[in-house]
Design a protein around this motif. Structure first.
Motif, PDB file in Angstrom:
ATOM      1  N   ALA A  17     -22.237  23.718   3.085  1.00  0.00           N
ATOM      2  CA  ALA A  17     -21.408  23.229   1.986  1.00  0.00           C
ATOM      3  C   ALA A  17     -20.518  22.077   2.441  1.00  0.00           C
ATOM      4  CB  ALA A  17     -20.556  24.374   1.439  1.00  0.00           C
ATOM      5  N   VAL A  18     -19.903  22.230   3.607  1.00  0.00           N
ATOM      6  CA  VAL A  18     -19.043  21.157   4.129  1.00  0.00           C
ATOM      7  C   VAL A  18     -19.868  19.918   4.447  1.00  0.00           C
ATOM      8  CG1 VAL A  18     -17.493  20.507   5.999  1.00  0.00           C
ATOM      9  CG2 VAL A  18     -17.345  22.786   5.015  1.00  0.00           C
ATOM     10  N   ALA A  19     -21.050  20.109   5.064  1.00  0.00           N
ATOM     11  CA  ALA A  19     -21.904  18.973   5.399  1.00  0.00           C
ATOM     12  C   ALA A  19     -22.362  18.235   4.145  1.00  0.00           C
ATOM     13  CB  ALA A  19     -23.108  19.437   6.207  1.00  0.00           C
ATOM     14  N   GLY A  20     -22.660  18.990   3.068  1.00  0.00           N
ATOM     15  CA  GLY A  20     -23.069  18.339   1.826  1.00  0.00           C
ATOM     16  C   GLY A  20     -21.980  17.461   1.252  1.00  0.00           C
ATOM     17  N   VAL A  21     -20.747  17.943   1.279  1.00  0.00           N
ATOM     18  CA  VAL A  21     -19.630  17.142   0.753  1.00  0.00           C
ATOM     19  C   VAL A  21     -19.394  15.915   1.616  1.00  0.00           C
ATOM     20  CG1 VAL A  21     -17.165  17.161   0.259  1.00  0.00           C
ATOM     21  CG2 VAL A  21     -18.560  19.144  -0.330  1.00  0.00           C
ATOM     22  N   LEU A  22     -19.356  16.098   2.944  1.00  0.00           N
ATOM     23  CA  LEU A  22     -19.119  14.968   3.843  1.00  0.00           C
ATOM     24  C   LEU A  22     -20.246  13.949   3.748  1.00  0.00           C
ATOM     25  CD1 LEU A  22     -17.802  16.814   7.032  1.00  0.00           C
ATOM     26  CD2 LEU A  22     -16.470  15.572   5.321  1.00  0.00           C
ATOM     27  N   LEU A  23     -21.480  14.432   3.664  1.00  0.00           N
ATOM     28  CA  LEU A  23     -22.621  13.520   3.570  1.00  0.00           C
ATOM     29  C   LEU A  23     -22.592  12.736   2.268  1.00  0.00           C
ATOM     30  CD1 LEU A  23     -25.049  12.877   5.391  1.00  0.00           C
ATOM     31  CD2 LEU A  23     -26.384  14.478   4.024  1.00  0.00           C
ATOM     32  N   LEU A  24     -22.172  13.376   1.201  1.00  0.00           N
ATOM     33  CA  LEU A  24     -22.069  12.684  -0.085  1.00  0.00           C
ATOM     34  C   LEU A  24     -21.019  11.582  -0.025  1.00  0.00           C
ATOM     35  CD1 LEU A  24     -22.997  12.582  -3.041  1.00  0.00           C
ATOM     36  CD2 LEU A  24     -21.186  14.225  -3.573  1.00  0.00           C
ATOM     37  N   VAL A  25     -19.903  11.854   0.633  1.00  0.00           N
ATOM     38  CA  VAL A  25     -18.841  10.843   0.740  1.00  0.00           C
ATOM     39  C   VAL A  25     -19.301   9.667   1.602  1.00  0.00           C
ATOM     40  CG1 VAL A  25     -16.521  10.412   1.605  1.00  0.00           C
ATOM     41  CG2 VAL A  25     -17.004  12.520   0.360  1.00  0.00           C
ATOM     42  N   VAL A  26     -19.892   9.968   2.761  1.00  0.00           N
ATOM     43  CA  VAL A  26     -20.304   8.899   3.678  1.00  0.00           C
ATOM     44  C   VAL A  26     -21.421   8.062   3.074  1.00  0.00           C
ATOM     45  CG1 VAL A  26     -21.283   8.421   5.941  1.00  0.00           C
ATOM     46  CG2 VAL A  26     -19.552  10.192   5.701  1.00  0.00           C
ATOM     47  N   MET A  27     -22.437   8.721   2.520  1.00  0.00           N
ATOM     48  CA  MET A  27     -23.552   7.981   1.933  1.00  0.00           C
ATOM     49  C   MET A  27     -23.119   7.228   0.681  1.00  0.00           C
ATOM     50  SD  MET A  27     -26.838  10.487   2.446  1.00  0.00           S
ATOM     51  CE  MET A  27     -27.939   9.187   1.898  1.00  0.00           C
ATOM     52  N   GLY A  28     -22.168   7.779  -0.060  1.00  0.00           N
ATOM     53  CA  GLY A  28     -21.677   7.055  -1.231  1.00  0.00           C
ATOM     54  C   GLY A  28     -20.997   5.754  -0.860  1.00  0.00           C
ATOM     55  N   GLY A  29     -20.190   5.795   0.217  1.00  0.00           N
ATOM     56  CA  GLY A  29     -19.546   4.557   0.671  1.00  0.00           C
ATOM     57  C   GLY A  29     -20.551   3.521   1.134  1.00  0.00           C
ATOM     58  N   ARG A  30     -21.560   3.959   1.912  1.00  0.00           N
ATOM     59  CA  ARG A  30     -22.573   3.008   2.361  1.00  0.00           C
ATOM     60  C   ARG A  30     -23.417   2.494   1.212  1.00  0.00           C
ATOM     61  NH1 ARG A  30     -24.690   1.548   7.290  1.00  0.00           N
ATOM     62  NH2 ARG A  30     -22.579   2.150   7.954  1.00  0.00           N
ATOM     63  N   PHE A  31     -23.705   3.343   0.205  1.00  0.00           N
ATOM     64  CA  PHE A  31     -24.491   2.901  -0.937  1.00  0.00           C
ATOM     65  C   PHE A  31     -23.744   1.834  -1.731  1.00  0.00           C
ATOM     66  CE2 PHE A  31     -25.737   3.224  -5.404  1.00  0.00           C
ATOM     67  CZ  PHE A  31     -27.110   3.042  -5.303  1.00  0.00           C
ATOM     68  N   ILE A  32     -22.446   2.018  -1.910  1.00  0.00           N
ATOM     69  CA  ILE A  32     -21.651   1.012  -2.621  1.00  0.00           C
ATOM     70  C   ILE A  32     -21.670  -0.314  -1.862  1.00  0.00           C
ATOM     71  CG2 ILE A  32     -19.308   0.414  -3.341  1.00  0.00           C
ATOM     72  CD1 ILE A  32     -18.853   3.357  -3.937  1.00  0.00           C
ATOM     73  N   ARG A  33     -21.582  -0.241  -0.542  1.00  0.00           N
ATOM     74  CA  ARG A  33     -21.622  -1.459   0.279  1.00  0.00           C
ATOM     75  C   ARG A  33     -22.953  -2.182   0.129  1.00  0.00           C
ATOM     76  NH1 ARG A  33     -21.352  -1.329   6.877  1.00  0.00           N
ATOM     77  NH2 ARG A  33     -21.858  -3.523   7.250  1.00  0.00           N
ATOM     78  N   TYR A  34     -24.063  -1.446   0.209  1.00  0.00           N
ATOM     79  CA  TYR A  34     -25.377  -2.060   0.071  1.00  0.00           C
ATOM     80  C   TYR A  34     -25.613  -2.561  -1.355  1.00  0.00           C
ATOM     81  CZ  TYR A  34     -27.157  -0.773   4.682  1.00  0.00           C
ATOM     82  OH  TYR A  34     -27.386  -0.687   6.031  1.00  0.00           O
ATOM     83  N   PHE A  35     -25.107  -1.816  -2.328  1.00  0.00           N
ATOM     84  CA  PHE A  35     -25.294  -2.244  -3.711  1.00  0.00           C
ATOM     85  C   PHE A  35     -24.566  -3.562  -3.976  1.00  0.00           C
ATOM     86  CE2 PHE A  35     -24.624  -2.155  -8.297  1.00  0.00           C
ATOM     87  CZ  PHE A  35     -25.888  -1.810  -8.742  1.00  0.00           C
ATOM     88  N   GLY A  36     -23.391  -3.722  -3.349  1.00  0.00           N
ATOM     89  CA  GLY A  36     -22.680  -4.995  -3.487  1.00  0.00           C
ATOM     90  C   GLY A  36     -23.458  -6.149  -2.875  1.00  0.00           C
ATOM     91  N   LYS A  37     -24.091  -5.902  -1.709  1.00  0.00           N
ATOM     92  CA  LYS A  37     -24.897  -6.958  -1.089  1.00  0.00           C
ATOM     93  C   LYS A  37     -26.133  -7.261  -1.924  1.00  0.00           C
ATOM     94  CE  LYS A  37     -23.505  -6.269   3.708  1.00  0.00           C
ATOM     95  NZ  LYS A  37     -23.962  -6.030   5.110  1.00  0.00           N
ATOM     96  N   ALA A  38     -26.713  -6.231  -2.536  1.00  0.00           N
ATOM     97  CA  ALA A  38     -27.868  -6.473  -3.403  1.00  0.00           C
ATOM     98  C   ALA A  38     -27.470  -7.280  -4.626  1.00  0.00           C
ATOM     99  CB  ALA A  38     -28.499  -5.143  -3.815  1.00  0.00           C
ATOM    100  N   ALA A  39     -26.267  -7.028  -5.156  1.00  0.00           N
ATOM    101  CA  ALA A  39     -25.792  -7.800  -6.300  1.00  0.00           C
ATOM    102  C   ALA A  39     -25.548  -9.256  -5.934  1.00  0.00           C
ATOM    103  CB  ALA A  39     -24.500  -7.182  -6.847  1.00  0.00           C
ATOM    104  N   GLU A  40     -25.197  -9.503  -4.662  1.00  0.00           N
ATOM    105  CA  GLU A  40     -24.998 -10.878  -4.204  1.00  0.00           C
ATOM    106  C   GLU A  40     -26.303 -11.575  -3.865  1.00  0.00           C
ATOM    107  OE1 GLU A  40     -22.405 -10.589  -0.907  1.00  0.00           O
ATOM    108  OE2 GLU A  40     -20.655 -10.006  -2.099  1.00  0.00           O
TER     109      GLU A  40
END
Length: 358
Positions: A17-40
Motif C-alpha cells: 500500500a505504501v509503495a503504491g502511493v509513493l510510486l503514484l506520486v513519483v511517477m506522476g511528477g515524472r509524467f507531468i515533466r515528460y508531458f510538458g516536454k511533449a507539449a513543447e
C-alpha cells in the motif's frame, strides 16, 4: 509457521500500500515533466508510455526500501497497539524469533530491489535515453504541434498551422534555417502550402518534402534577397549534434562497471550493490523503532523514522558522489555509511531486547 505467515502478510500488505502511493506520486511528477516536454515538441505523446515503463525499475529501486521500512513500522505499530505482540511474547515468542521473521520478507524485498538496481534499471535507462535521442535527432511530423515554433537542431525552426484530415499532410509549413556564424552565409526562410515527410529505406535518410511554396535567402548586411518559387522542394533532415553519451556509467552493465575500475564506474557499482544491503539495514532499524506505547499511537515514531531514512539516503548519495569525484578512496567507498547504520540498528535491537518487549 502460522505466526510467520501472519506477520509476513501484514508487513507485505502494508508495504504494498505504501509503495503504491509513493510510486503514484513519483511517477506522476515524472509524467507531468515528460508531458510538458511533449507539449513543447521535444518528442511525440505516443512515446510517453514507453518512457514511463523504462523508468519503472529505477522508481522501484528507490521506492521499495522506503516502503518496506514504513511497512514494518506501521504493521508492527498496529500489533503493539492491539497488544498482539504482548500475547506473542507471553506465548514464548522471543525477540530473536521476531527478528528472524522480520528478516525473511526483507530477503524477498532485497532480491527484488537487487534485480532492479543491478540489471533492470541500467537496461531501462539505456532504452529511455535511446528513445529520447532518436526523437530529438529527427524531424518527425508526429512531434509537430500546430501553432508552435519548434527548434529541431542545426539552426532549424519549423511551424505548421495544422494537419490534413488523414493526418499525413502538414498545412501552411514555415521553416527557418540559420546559415551559420559567418556574415556571408545566407539565412533561409521557406514557406509552403503543404508538406510531408519521406524516408529512403536504402539509406535511412529522412526528407521533408514541401509543395507549392517560396524560398528566400537573406545574407546579413546585404540589401538583396534570393527568391525561389517551387512546386516541390526537398529538405534533407540531418542528425542533431546535441546527444548525450550512452557510455556513461549509469547506462553500463554492472559487470562492465566492475571491469572498468574507474572511480565513476566503481561509485555506480557500489551504489547498485549497496541498495539491496540497505533493505536489510532498514529492517534491523525498523523493528525496534516500531515498538510504541498504545497511548502514543502507531504514528508516534513515524516522523523520526522518515528523517532517519532521509539521512541514510543522503549520506549514501554523498558518498557515491565523493567516490565518483575521486575525493574518497574506492576501497573505502560507501561501506562506512552502511556500517554506521548497521551498528545503529544493532544498538537499537540490543536496547529493545534489554528492556524487554512489554
Amino acid at each position: 509457521m502460522i505466526l510467520f505467515r501472519y506477520l509476513t502478510r501484514e508487513v507485505l500488505l502494508t508495504m504494498s500500500a505504501v509503495a503504491g502511493v509513493l510510486l503514484l506520486v513519483v511517477m506522476g511528477g515524472r509524467f507531468i515533466r515528460y508531458f510538458g516536454k511533449a507539449a513543447e515538441g521535444d518528442f511525440p505523446v505516443t512515446v510517453l508510455g514507453n518512457l514511463m515503463l523504462y523508468h519503472l525499475p529505477g522508481f522501484m529501486e528507490l521506492v521499495l526500501p522506503l516502503a518496506f521500512f514504513l511497512g514494518i513500522l506501521l504493521a508492527y505499530g498496529q500489533l503493539y497497539m492491539n497488544s498482539e505482540i504482548t500475547v506473542m511474547v507471553a506465548c514464548g515468542v522471543s525477540p530473536a524469533k521476531l527478528l528472524q521473521i522480520t528478516l525473511l520478507p526483507s530477503l524477498l524485498v532485497a532480491l527484488l530491489v537487487g534485480a532492479c538496481s543491478i540489471w533492470l534499471t541500467p537496461w531501462g535507462s539505456m532504452l529511455n535515453e535511446e528513445v529520447i535521442q532518436e526523437q530529438r535527432s529527427r524531424l518527425d511530423a508526429s512531434i509537430l504541434a500546430p501553432g508552435r515554433f519548434q527548434n529541431f537542431g542545426q539552426g532549424r525552426t519549423a511551424y505548421i498551422s495544422g494537419f490534413s484530415r488523414d493526418g499525413q499532410q502538414m498545412e501552411n509549413v514555415f521553416v527557418h534555417q540559420l546559415g551559420g556564424r559567418g556574415e556571408e552565409v545566407p539565412n533561409y526562410v521557406t514557406r509552403a502550402e503543404q508538406g510531408h515527410q519521406e524516408r529512403r529505406d536504402k539509406t535511412g535518410s529522412r526528407f521533408l518534402v514541401l509543395e507549392s511554396g517560396d524560398r528566400f535567402g537573406v545574407t546579413p548586411g546585404e540589401h538583396q534577397a534570393e527568391h525561389l518559387a517551387f512546386e516541390r522542394y526537398t529538405i534533407r533532415l540531418g542528425v542533431s549534434d546535441d546527444r548525450r553519451e550512452l557510455d556513461a556509467a549509469e547506462f553500463q552493465s554492472t559487470a562492465s562497471l566492475w571491469q572498468s575500475g574507474e572511480p565513476e564506474a566503481m561509485a555506480q557499482w557500489q551504489w547498485r550493490m549497496g541498495v539491496p544491503l540497505m533493505v536489510f539495514v532498514l529492517g534491523l532499524i525498523a523493528q525496534p523503532l516500531s515498538r510504541v506505547n498504545p497511548r502514543q499511537g502507531r504514528f508516534a515514531k513515524l516522523l523520526p523514522a522518515v528523517f532517519l531514512y532521509v539521512a541514510y539516503l543522503s549520506l549514501l548519495l554523498a558518498a557515491v558522489d565523493a567516490v565518483g569525484n575521486a575525493t574518497l578512496p574506492v576501497a573505502i567507498g560507501v561501506w562506512p555509511v552502511h556500517g554506521g547504520f548497521l551498528a545503529l540498528g544493532l544498538g537499537l535491537l540490543w536496547r529493545s531486547q534489554r528492556k524487554g518487549m512489554r
